[in-house]
Design an enzyme around this catalytic site. Structure first.
Site, mmCIF file in Angstrom:
data_model
loop_
_atom_site.group_PDB
_atom_site.id
_atom_site.type_symbol
_atom_site.label_atom_id
_atom_site.label_comp_id
_atom_site.label_asym_id
_atom_site.label_seq_id
_atom_site.Cartn_x
_atom_site.Cartn_y
_atom_site.Cartn_z
ATOM 1 N NE ARG A 273 -20.404 91.830 12.267
ATOM 2 C CZ ARG A 273 -20.059 92.744 13.193
ATOM 3 N NH1 ARG A 273 -18.795 92.912 13.536
ATOM 4 N NH2 ARG A 273 -20.981 93.460 13.795
ATOM 5 C CD GLU A 302 -16.873 86.210 15.846
ATOM 6 O OE1 GLU A 302 -16.402 86.596 14.757
ATOM 7 O OE2 GLU A 302 -17.236 86.941 16.742
ATOM 8 C CG HIS A 320 -16.159 89.953 17.645
ATOM 9 N ND1 HIS A 320 -17.115 89.473 16.788
ATOM 10 C CD2 HIS A 320 -16.201 91.312 17.497
ATOM 11 C CE1 HIS A 320 -17.718 90.485 16.160
ATOM 12 N NE2 HIS A 320 -17.171 91.623 16.580
HETATM 13 N N1 LIG Z 1 -14.434 93.555 15.302
HETATM 14 C C1 LIG Z 1 -15.215 94.386 15.951
HETATM 15 O O1 LIG Z 1 -15.408 94.327 17.149
HETATM 16 C C2 LIG Z 1 -15.885 95.487 15.186
HETATM 17 C C3 LIG Z 1 -16.096 96.712 15.831
HETATM 18 C C4 LIG Z 1 -16.732 97.713 15.106
HETATM 19 C C5 LIG Z 1 -17.139 97.497 13.803
HETATM 20 N N2 LIG Z 1 -16.902 96.303 13.220
HETATM 21 C C6 LIG Z 1 -17.291 96.077 11.818
HETATM 22 O O2 LIG Z 1 -16.709 97.122 11.038
HETATM 23 C C7 LIG Z 1 -17.658 97.549 10.085
HETATM 24 C C8 LIG Z 1 -17.342 98.956 9.648
HETATM 25 O O3 LIG Z 1 -17.662 99.888 10.663
HETATM 26 P P1 LIG Z 1 -17.598 101.472 10.376
HETATM 27 O O4 LIG Z 1 -18.165 102.149 11.566
HETATM 28 O O5 LIG Z 1 -16.263 101.869 9.907
HETATM 29 O O6 LIG Z 1 -18.638 101.549 9.169
HETATM 30 P P2 LIG Z 1 -18.651 102.574 7.950
HETATM 31 O O7 LIG Z 1 -19.992 102.416 7.336
HETATM 32 O O8 LIG Z 1 -18.224 103.934 8.408
HETATM 33 O O9 LIG Z 1 -17.511 102.015 6.962
HETATM 34 C C9 LIG Z 1 -17.702 100.920 6.108
HETATM 35 C C10 LIG Z 1 -17.054 101.276 4.780
HETATM 36 O O10 LIG Z 1 -17.077 100.115 3.942
HETATM 37 C C11 LIG Z 1 -17.275 100.582 2.614
HETATM 38 N N3 LIG Z 1 -17.737 99.492 1.768
HETATM 39 C C12 LIG Z 1 -18.964 98.935 1.677
HETATM 40 N N4 LIG Z 1 -18.981 97.974 0.732
HETATM 41 C C13 LIG Z 1 -17.721 97.914 0.235
HETATM 42 C C14 LIG Z 1 -17.099 97.127 -0.774
HETATM 43 N N5 LIG Z 1 -17.794 96.210 -1.447
HETATM 44 N N6 LIG Z 1 -15.805 97.323 -1.026
HETATM 45 C C15 LIG Z 1 -15.094 98.263 -0.348
HETATM 46 N N7 LIG Z 1 -15.634 99.051 0.622
HETATM 47 C C16 LIG Z 1 -16.926 98.873 0.886
HETATM 48 C C17 LIG Z 1 -18.315 101.694 2.768
HETATM 49 O O11 LIG Z 1 -18.362 102.534 1.636
HETATM 50 C C18 LIG Z 1 -17.807 102.395 4.027
HETATM 51 O O12 LIG Z 1 -16.928 103.465 3.734
HETATM 52 C C19 LIG Z 1 -18.998 97.357 10.785
HETATM 53 O O13 LIG Z 1 -20.063 97.238 9.869
HETATM 54 C C20 LIG Z 1 -18.787 96.119 11.597
HETATM 55 O O14 LIG Z 1 -19.206 94.976 10.875
HETATM 56 C C21 LIG Z 1 -16.287 95.293 13.885
HETATM 57 O O1 LIG Z 2 -20.120 95.790 14.964
HETATM 58 C C1 LIG Z 2 -19.685 95.981 16.100
HETATM 59 O O2 LIG Z 2 -19.962 96.985 16.764
HETATM 60 C C2 LIG Z 2 -18.717 95.009 16.697
HETATM 61 O O3 LIG Z 2 -18.519 93.872 16.019
HETATM 62 C C3 LIG Z 2 -18.757 94.866 18.169
HETATM 63 O O4 LIG Z 2 -18.294 96.042 18.688
#
Ligand SMILES: NC(=O)c1ccc[n+]([C@@H]2O[C@H](COP(=O)([O-])OP(=O)(O)OC[C@H]3O[C@@H](n4cnc5c(N)ncnc54)[C@H](O)[C@@H]3O)[C@@H](O)[C@H]2O)c1
Ligand SMILES: O=C(O)[C@H](O)CO
Length: 386
Positions: A273, A302, A320
């Site tokens: 994010r 954004e 994004h």
């Molecule tokens: N750009 C995009 O289109 C897109 C797509 C998918 C997800 N995302 C973002 O990616 C994030 C992660 O997704 P995920 O499925 O891997 O989630 P997830 O919950 O599997 O992984 C997140 C990780 O971050 C760690 N974490 C939390 N706080 C932390 C800190 N202070 N320091 C270090 N690590 C920390 C958690 O322990 C966890 O292992 C989502 O929450 C979303 O915001 C963005």
């Molecule tokens: O959190 C998410 O899933 C993304 O930002 C969009 O796929």
């Protein structure tokens, strides 16, 4: 606007009214709702980001559930409106839900869904693409070529960084961070350093096994390390990719001070994010360090970029799109719809939100469960035994 003018209606006589604030890819999600007696209303208004007022108008007087988007502000106002309309369920079509006030939803008895698992590899692939593109200056070179500036091979033309043997740093080694780490370690034979609040045991096992495989084949084995602090990753890694959730602990995780400890020629990638990086500090750092490169999929304000970012050649910026593969986006729509449907029908919650394949099989009916409800515990919802 007072009331959204443009709405597409499916199955007008359905018993349950489900609203989607945006058209979503594929038709399976619509069919699954219709088969279970839902009237589906899709907002087709030509306005990218709907306001709270727009969504209140969409919810109307009677609404059983809403599928919404990460650009919307789902707080007290919307959950009270949904609850007044008899609504029991909301699902983000996203895994991240920092746009949702889960406590407010719980207060109004509304289940909040998200879509984990289906976007892990797709998002990791974009992070890997940005890493390679930034390290090898692909976008700069493409612009140069199209501008007609190429007049012959030169020893110094667009020289970038070799990834093999360098260190990849992952901050937030959850689903996506771990998938990205595996791609970079296996694909480019990079060493790994990661920082997370929890140990990534499966990832560590994977890198250990891969190192043994390389050694057995007479190649230099890769290494891994779980860092004790985020600073350790920033100091040691050549390529760093950010994959934590966005919350109070990760806001401006990468700031001026932390940028200063990174290698001058490091690559920084953000597919988590925007506010995880202090973007003003980043712009300044990129100006001062032309060999430092970034690949950004997300931005602090954004859809806007901080002033100066768009002018910098050492920044690659994309809108994004990390989860934007057809399979993933159709799957996200399906999971979001099934989250809402499951709550409306009183189904239990799927026991492992990381194993969502049974919901994505187009040749079989989905399990009678909600794939992923983040406030299931707080609402005391039963877990599926399937
Ligand atoms: N750009 C995009 O289109 C897109 C797509 C998918 C997800 N995302 C973002 O990616 C994030 C992660 O997704 P995920 O499925 O891997 O989630 P997830 O919950 O599997 O992984 C997140 C990780 O971050 C760690 N974490 C939390 N706080 C932390 C800190 N202070 N320091 C270090 N690590 C920390 C958690 O322990 C966890 O292992 C989502 O929450 C979303 O915001 C963005
Ligand atoms: O959190 C998410 O899933 C993304 O930002 C969009 O796929």
């Amino acid at each position: 606007m007072a009331k959204p003018v443009s709405i597409e209606v499916w199955n007008p006589h359905g018993k349950y009214r489900v609203v989607s604030t945006k058209p979503m890819p594929g038709t399976r999600w619509i069919n699954l709702l219709i088969e279970q007696d839902c009237r589906v209303e899709i907002c087709t208004q030509k306005k990218t980001i709907l306001s709270v007022e727009d969504i209140i108008a969409l919810i109307g007087d009677k609404c059983d559930g809403v599928i919404g988007q990460l650009t919307e502000d789902w707080g007290e106002t919307l959950f009270s409106a949904l609850s007044r309309a008899g609504g029991k369920a909301f699902s983000n079509m996203a895994v991240g839900y920092n746009n949702v006030d889960v406590n407010a939803a719980t207060k109004y008895g509304v289940a909040v869904g998200n879509t984990p698992g289906v976007l892990t590899e797709t998002t990791a692939e974009l992070a890997a693409s940005l890493s390679v593109s930034a390290a090898r200056r692909i976008v700069e070179a493409d612009e140069f070529m199209r501008a007609g500036l190429y007049d012959g091979w030169l020893p110094n033309l667009f020289v970038g960084n070799l990834l093999k043997g360098q260190t990849v740093g992952v901050i937030g080694a959850g689903r996506i961070g771990s998938a990205y780490a595996r791609m970079m370690v296996e694909g480019f034979k990079m060493n790994l350093i990661y920082y997370d609040l929890y140990q990534a045991t499966r990832l560590e096992k994977f890198v250990t096994a891969y190192a043994e495989f390389l050694k057995a084949n007479g190649e230099q084995p890769v290494t891994w390390k779980r860092a004790a602090s985020m600073e350790e990753v920033l100091r040691e890694a050549d390529v760093i990719s950010l994959h934590p959730i966005l919350d109070k602990t990760t806001y401006h995780l990468v700031n001026k001070e932390r940028l200063a400890i990174m290698k001058k020629e490091a690559v920084l990638v953000n597919c988590s994010r925007g506010p995880v990086i202090d973007e003003v500090a980043l712009v300044e750092h990129l100006k001062q360090n032309p060999m430092f490169r970034v690949g950004l999929d997300v931005f602090e304000d954004e859809p806007y970029m901080k002033p100066g970012l768009a002018d910098l050649k050492n920044a690659i910026v994309v809108p994004h799109i990390a989860s934007a593969s057809k399979w993933t986006r159709e799957g996200m729509a399906t999971l979001a719809a099934l989250n809402v449907l499951g709550k409306i029908k009183g189904y239990p919650i799927w026991s492992d939100p990381n194993q969502v394949e049974p919901f994505l099989n187009k040749n079989a009916p989905p399990p009678a469960a909600s794939p992923s409800i983040v406030n299931a515990k707080a609402l005391g919802l039963p877990v599926s035994r399937l």
